[in-house]
Every structure is written in structure tokens, then in C-alpha cells.
Design a protein around this motif. Structure first.
Motif, short mmCIF file in Angstrom:
data_model
loop_
_atom_site.label_atom_id
_atom_site.label_comp_id
_atom_site.label_asym_id
_atom_site.label_seq_id
_atom_site.Cartn_x
_atom_site.Cartn_y
_atom_site.Cartn_z
N CYS A 364 36.21 34.38 43.15
CA CYS A 364 35.34 34.18 41.97
C CYS A 364 34.81 35.52 41.45
O CYS A 364 34.75 35.75 40.22
CB CYS A 364 34.19 33.26 42.32
SG CYS A 364 34.69 31.54 42.66
N ALA A 365 34.44 36.41 42.36
CA ALA A 365 33.93 37.72 41.94
C ALA A 365 35.01 38.53 41.23
O ALA A 365 34.75 39.20 40.22
CB ALA A 365 33.39 38.47 43.16
N ARG A 366 36.24 38.47 41.75
CA ARG A 366 37.34 39.22 41.13
C ARG A 366 37.61 38.71 39.72
O ARG A 366 37.74 39.51 38.77
CB ARG A 366 38.60 39.07 42.00
CG ARG A 366 39.85 39.67 41.38
CD ARG A 366 41.06 39.42 42.25
NE ARG A 366 41.25 38.02 42.58
CZ ARG A 366 41.80 37.14 41.73
NH1 ARG A 366 42.18 37.50 40.51
NH2 ARG A 366 41.95 35.89 42.11
N ILE A 367 37.66 37.38 39.57
CA ILE A 367 37.94 36.80 38.25
C ILE A 367 36.79 37.08 37.28
O ILE A 367 37.00 37.39 36.10
CB ILE A 367 38.19 35.28 38.38
CG1 ILE A 367 39.49 35.03 39.16
CG2 ILE A 367 38.24 34.60 37.03
CD1 ILE A 367 39.72 33.58 39.53
N ALA A 368 35.56 36.98 37.76
CA ALA A 368 34.41 37.27 36.91
C ALA A 368 34.46 38.70 36.39
O ALA A 368 34.17 38.95 35.20
CB ALA A 368 33.12 37.02 37.68
N LYS A 369 34.86 39.62 37.25
CA LYS A 369 34.95 41.02 36.83
C LYS A 369 36.08 41.23 35.84
O LYS A 369 35.92 41.95 34.83
CB LYS A 369 35.15 41.90 38.07
CG LYS A 369 35.16 43.39 37.76
CD LYS A 369 35.29 44.21 39.04
CE LYS A 369 35.28 45.70 38.72
NZ LYS A 369 35.39 46.51 39.97
N GLU A 377 29.91 30.95 36.06
CA GLU A 377 30.86 30.26 35.19
C GLU A 377 32.21 30.08 35.88
O GLU A 377 32.89 29.07 35.68
CB GLU A 377 31.01 31.02 33.87
CG GLU A 377 29.78 31.00 32.98
CD GLU A 377 30.05 31.54 31.60
OE1 GLU A 377 31.24 31.62 31.22
OE2 GLU A 377 29.07 31.87 30.90
N VAL A 378 32.59 31.06 36.66
CA VAL A 378 33.85 30.94 37.41
C VAL A 378 33.72 29.83 38.46
O VAL A 378 34.63 29.01 38.64
CB VAL A 378 34.21 32.28 38.08
CG1 VAL A 378 35.55 32.16 38.82
CG2 VAL A 378 34.27 33.40 37.05
#
Length: 440
Positions: A364-369, A377-378
Motif C-alpha cells: 500500500c505504501a509503494r502504490i501510494a507513493k 485510499e489505497v
């Protein structure tokens, strides 16, 4: 799970414990070899069968030359350290039993551990009994030791300090926190050695657990009573672990002079070494000192490796250990397809069969970045994607279209639930070893 149960109908002493262990099947030759390695001149362990009332039992007698010296705790430690027939675990266990006696005597006499000189417990026969008990229970290989309430006895006894009521002051100090029961016999039923063994080794007190008995050992006391047989019974058997339950080891240590950076580094090392979970709790120790309790949940097979990391990284002087049962939900790695891309996580099935999904933070952190989005939201997108899928009521029925094999990201989880980290709260009846301070 293998369990030993001490049934102390007429109390407990060191020789009764050692006799019961041998009678329950502990290898007598290995015990003899361990005792001989203490290098105490002229000491022999004499094991015989006797009748107590109408019951057959084992009896232990320690042959040794006449002695006059009183030993200090440091003298006992020196004897244990030079005993090459003891494993590190056996040596540590025996030392812990002696330390409990030293702390009790220090409390009673208003002094410190190193100033205490042992009387009865420093005698050769008591040294043999304690070391034999430590070796015997280690060889028995039980996961837990349970015990009945302890009868201290009644009346008065003569000790080196004069005439004392039962239980004697040292024994009474050792029995703090242990459930007692009155048995109407005018005698000292529980000795300081027996109380120290119970204080150090027993995990739980109560009635005989629901277990499948494999062996029973009978250890005979020296005295004879008219009303009942003077016996200690040791039951050895197994306790079935319910479905959805596993056994884990809980390691705890109190740190009052270790920086937050070192604690964070240690936690990371423990997770990388295979701990199921690592967490810290702010605590306040005596004299108002702020401190941190570092807690580790692990597979029992990982215990030794993780303890080495704790000792090396924190410099702690002691680690508390508990074997506990943990209720778990069936779970499996799973990937959901979202508008932002695939998100790895875990599906957990509640006992009702209803599944829930926990996205992996790293994904989730990777996609959010990558998409310049708030991470919440992710998470919301992943949960929505999961809710739109058709997931079965068990791991075997999960849709293969959306499942995924374990990846590097999955291995980082170490089987930790993201919403419940198995932070069980336990009453700690054992002494807390505090780094940098000898709190005897």
C-alpha cells in the motif's frame, strides 16, 4: 503438549522430587553422571525401593562425608560452573533454584544475596537434590510443569537459628504467591529445597489437568505418618491442544538503561530472525525508574536463537520465558486486483467462516507513493476489491484466480496479524531481571 504434574499430598522436598523423577523414568545413570561432575568428594546417590503405607516408591539417600562449612551463593555458583557434566540449561536452572533460596534468606535476614550463607540448602545433600532436580526435569523434556497446592505442615522444627514455627521463615518467603493447603500433620512437610524447586519450575498451580498419562513416579519422604503415605506423585503425560490453537514461547525482559534506537534495532533483528511478533511496553520500575519491557512471541524451537539476540543486543541480565497457548484464525496470502494495481495481503477466516482481508502495508505504501495518494485510499481500494470477490469459507476454497504464492513481501509479515498482534496480557509471578540492577 507434554506436561508434568506434581501432586504434593504430603508436601515436597528435594529428595522426594529427585526420587519421583527417577521413578517416572528419568535416566538414573545420566543423573548420577551429572552429580559426579560436581566434584564433591565422597558423594554417592543411593536409590532404593521402599514401601510407604501400602505403596511402592523410590527413596533417595545421599552418602557424603561429614561437613561443617556453610557455603555462600558464590560458592554454589563456582561448584556449578566447574561441573562439566551439566548442560548450560541444566546449570542455569540449578543456579536459578539456588538464587531463589538466596533471595528468600536475604529478605528474611535483612541483608543482600552475596552476604547470605546457606545452612540446610548449602549442605551437600541439598546441593545434590537441587542439581538432580534441575537435570531431571530437563531430561524429562516437558513443555509445562503444573503443581497442586502446597501443604507446608504444622508444628515447630529446630533449625540453625533455633526453634521455628512451620513453615520456617525462609520457606514461607519462598512460598509467597503459591497456593497453600492445610494438611493436619504435625511436621515440616515442605522443605526450603522443595519450595525453591516449586517456585522456580512450576508454570501453573491447580488440580490434575485433563491429560493422557504416560508415566507416574512415586517419591518417598523419610518420615512415616499414621494417617497417610508420605509420597510425592509425579504424573507425566500429554495435554491435547484444541484445533485452531498453537503453542508459542513468550520472552520478556525489562530494560531501564537501553536507548530507543537500540531497542528498535533489536526488534528488527528479532523479526528478521523469525520471531512471530515483537513489541514493547513502557513500564515503571521501583524507585520510579522509567523502563521498557521488550516482548517476543516465537515458535518454541526459535527460543534459544532469539534469546542470544536479546542478550547480545541489549545486555540484559535475564529473560523471562513462558510457554503459552494462542488461538489463531486460518489465514492465507492473497492478492487483490485494484484500479491502482495488485495489492498483496492476507485473508483470515473467522470461526463463522466469514473471511476478512488485511492489505500489506509495504504494498500500500509503494502504490501510494507511485500515485501520490494518501495511503488510506489505497487501503480502501484494496478492501473494496476484496469485498467484490467471491471468497470461500475456508483456505481450501479460496479462488485461485486471485490467490498468490508467498512472496518476499509475504515473508516480511512473519505470520503477524495486522489488526491483532497477539498481545496477550499475562500476570507475571516470576521475578523480573532488570538490566544494570540486581533486584534480588
Amino acid at each position: 503438549m507434554k506436561v508434568a504434574y506434581l501432586q504434593c499430598g504430603t508436601g515436597i522436598s528435594g529428595d522426594m522430587t529427585l526420587a519421583a523423577l527417577i521413578d517416572a523414568g528419568v535416566d538414573q545413570e545420566k543423573l548420577q553422571a551429572a552429580i559426579q561432575s560436581l566434584r564433591l568428594p565422597g558423594v554417592n546417590l543411593i536409590v532404593s525401593e521402599v514401601m510407604k503405607g501400602c505403596f511402592r516408591a523410590r527413596h533417595i539417600r545421599v552418602e557424603h562425608p561429614e561437613q561443617h562449612a556453610h557455603r555462600h551463593y558464590s560458592d554454589i555458583v563456582e561448584i556449578l560452573n566447574q561441573a562439566d557434566g551439566l548442560s548450560d540449561k541444566q546449570r542455569s536452572l540449578a543456579q536459578s533454584i539456588f538464587l531463589e533460596v538466596a533471595k528468600a534468606e536475604a529478605q528474611v535476614h535483612g541483608t543482600d544475596v552475596e552476604s547470605i550463607h546457606f545452612h540446610e540448602v548449602g549442605a551437600i545433600d541439598s546441593i545434590v537434590d537441587i542439581v538432580g532436580a534441575a537435570v531431571g526435569f530437563d531430561l524429562l523434556g516437558c513443555d509445562q510443569i503444573h503443581c497442586s497446592p502446597i501443604p507446608p505442615g504444622r508444628g515447630q522444627v529446630n533449625i540453625d537459628h533455633g526453634l521455628c514455627d512451620v513453615p520456617t521463615p525462609g520457606t514461607a518467603e519462598l512460598l509467597k504467591g503459591i497456593p497453600l493447603v492445610d494438611v493436619p500433620i504435625e511436621a515440616e512437610l515442605t522443605t526450603p529445597t522443595g519450595a525453591a524447586i516449586v517456585k522456580t519450575l512450576v508454570d501453573q498451580f491447580g488440580p490434575l489437568p485433563s491429560m493422557t498419562i504416560q508415566s507416574i513416579g512415586y517419591g518417598a519422604g523419610t518420615m512415616n505418618f499414621e494417617s497417610r503415605a508420605n509420597l510425592l506423585r509425579l504424573f507425566v503425560g500429554t495435554v491435547s491442544v484444541p484445533a485452531g490453537t498453537d503453542e508459542v514461547c513468550l520472552l520478556e525482559t525489562n530494560l531501564d538503561d537501553v536507548s530507543g534506537e537500540v531497542i528498535a534495532h533489536t526488534m528488527q533483528r528479532l523479526l528478521e530472525a523469525g520471531a512471530k511478533d515483537v513489541y514493547s511496553i513502557p513500564i515503571q520500575m521501583k524507585k520510579g525508574r522509567p523502563a521498557t519491557m521488550l516482548c517476543v512471541l516465537a515458535d518454541p524451537l526459535q527460543q534459544e536463537k532469539l534469546e542470544k539476540i536479546l542478550f547480545a543486543e541489549t545486555g540484559t541480565l535475564g529473560i523471562r520465558q513462558q510457554r503459552i497457548l494462542r488461538s489463531t484464525l486460518a489465514r492465507q496470502a492473497h492478492t487483490v486486483l485494484t484500479d491502482l494495481g495488485p495489492v498483496l495481503g492476507k485473508v483470515a477466516w473467522h470461526r463463522t467462516g466469514i473471511p476478512s482481508f488485511s492489505p500489506e502495508f509495504e504494498d500500500c505504501a509503494r502504490i501510494a507513493k507511485e500515485h501520490s495518494l494518501p495511503i488510506r485510499e489505497v487501503y480502501r481500494s484494496a478492501i473494496t476489491a476484496f469485498d467484490a470477490q467471491s471468497i470461500g469459507s475456508s483456505p481450501e476454497r479460496i479462488s485461485p484466480t486471485h490467490s498468490s504464492s508467498a512472496t518476499a513481501s509475504d515473508h516480511k509479515t512473519h505470520d503477524r496479524d495486522h489488526h491483532s498482534h497477539d498481545h496477550d496480557h499475562h500476570g507475571h509471578d516470576h521475578d523480573h531481571d532488570h538490566h544494570g540492577h540486581d533486584h534480588g
